[in-house]
Enzyme design. Structure first.
Site, short mmCIF file in Angstrom:
data_model
loop_
_atom_site.label_atom_id
_atom_site.label_comp_id
_atom_site.label_asym_id
_atom_site.label_seq_id
_atom_site.Cartn_x
_atom_site.Cartn_y
_atom_site.Cartn_z
N LEU A 130 0.81 -1.22 0.00
CA LEU A 130 0.00 0.00 0.00
C LEU A 130 0.84 1.28 0.00
O LEU A 130 0.51 2.23 -0.70
CB LEU A 130 -0.95 0.01 1.20
N HIS A 131 1.88 1.35 0.83
CA HIS A 131 2.73 2.54 0.92
C HIS A 131 1.88 3.80 1.10
O HIS A 131 2.02 4.78 0.38
CB HIS A 131 3.62 2.66 -0.32
N LEU A 132 0.97 3.75 2.07
CA LEU A 132 -0.03 4.81 2.23
C LEU A 132 0.57 6.15 2.63
O LEU A 132 -0.05 7.19 2.37
CB LEU A 132 -1.07 4.39 3.27
#
Length: 372
Positions: free
Chosen positions: A94-96
């Site tokens: 995701l690497h939000l």
């Protein structure tokens, strides 16, 4: 549980969430798996392979998302937000901390999102990030060598040199999985390699690992500037799990580099460590030149070697996918602390501190959000 494996739609993303063997394991455990048509073709897994593994092949993307859990590789793109629904378990990278719009969509739709990259073992290692860090690290040295060629915009340097000619200088910032694997390939190509890291113990380990064949240097602003400006290739490989990458290399440092030198920002999916990597590039158009330096900022580097990447990722994620499917997410989080650290959003709440801080959002611990 009903599980969906959609086809990845990010530019040149040819990996797939599960291989046929992974699907077979879930089906054997009593679960229903829906695989979108041609989801695995980029990794040379055909629909018939998934069908033989027990999956149902579906042509409609909406149907693949209308399940209890979706297993992907990369973060959903905007066109996929429409499929979000309350209670959906989303298991993927995701690497939000670099994706505010996606974070808000997950919150608004009350999705239960679990990020591969924030699953963390007691020793602080990231078991679901490690396989792709290994791939990206190894690729970074290969890609860097390619773009140092004159025809690709570089200064025309062979990293290994030849007798009577100096080797190319490679500086790697970050001595974790990605940085270590970058060093392995750069050394194999014959380059003069330096690794910078903030952890003295890690530098000692790297010195032992490489038998003194790499220069190990403490990472601080002065040392970063010194080694960056004299390098032909600089690889950024710094990770803070769940948080934005620190901007360690300033624009002024880049200006001091030689024309035709190359930077590879492995951390670009978390914002990048170079001030001048101000845009994400793609495999179709991977580089741009700024201040005379070739910038490579592709966020899905392992997507270029999808067969290797999919198999490596499947090996790491399948045990956790089985745990989620067999126990349900609540019991899975209760029984497995590393997996619970992967929870980034839960039914309208941000449950990862790094993501909450990145966007000044309210943070709730996993225990508080789930009332465990």
């Amino acid at each position: 549980m009903k599980i969906g494996i959609p086809r990845e739609i990010k530019n040149n993303e040819n990996r797939v969430g599960l291989s046929p063997s992974g699907v077979h394991a879930l089906v054997e455990s009593g679960h229903t798996v829906l695989v979108e048509t041609n989801a695995g073709s980029g990794s040379f897994f055909e629909d018939v392979d998934y069908k033989e593994a027990g999956a149902e092949i579906v042509a409609e993307q909406a149907k693949v998302w209308d399940v209890d859990m979706v297993i992907k590789v990369k973060e959903p793109l905007e066109s996929e937000y429409t499929y979000f629904k309350e209670g959906l378990v989303l298991f993927t990278y995701l690497h939000l901390a670099n994706e505010e719009k996606l974070t808000q969509a997950l919150i608004d739709r009350k999705v239960i999102s679990i990020a591969y990259e924030t699953v963390q073992l007691p020793d602080r290692s990231s078991p679901l990030l490690s396989p792709m860090s290994e791939v990206a690290g190894r690729m970074s040295a290969q890609v860097g060598a390619e773009f140092l060629q004159k025809l690709n915009g570089g200064m025309g340097i062979l990293l290994g040199g030849v007798p009577g000619v100096p080797k190319g200088k490679v500086t790697i910032i970050g001595g974790g999985q990605a940085g270590t694997n970058a060093a392995k390939i750069a050394l194999g190509l014959g380059a003069d390699v330096t690794i910078l890291d903030v952890n003295p113990k890690r530098l000692q380990q790297l010195d032992d690992l490489f038998g003194g064949r790499v220069h190990t240097i403490m990472s601080n602003p002065l040392n970063i500037e010194l080694y960056v400006k004299q390098s032909d290739l600089v690889i950024g490989a710094v990770l803070i799990p769940g948080a934005k990458a620190p901007r360690l290399v300033t624009e002024d440092m880049i200006k001091q580099m030689k024309n035709g030198s190359v930077i590879i920002d492995i951390a670009i999916d978390q914002g990048g460590i170079f001030e001048t990597t101000d845009k994400i590039t793609t495999h179709d158009d991977p580089t741009y030149i700024k201040h005379g330096v070739v910038h490579y900022a592709v966020a899905n580097m392992p997507g270029a070697v999808p067969r290797t990447s999919t198999l490596a990722l499947n090996n790491a994620t399948l045990p956790y996918a089985l745990m989620l499917a067999n126990k349900g997410y609540r019991e899975a989080f209760k029984s497995n602390q590393p997996l619970s650290l992967g929870l980034n959003t839960y039914k309208g709440h941000v449950t990862n501190k790094g993501v909450a801080e990145a966007f000044e959002m309210e943070y709730k611990s996993v225990e508080e959000a789930l009332q465990l």
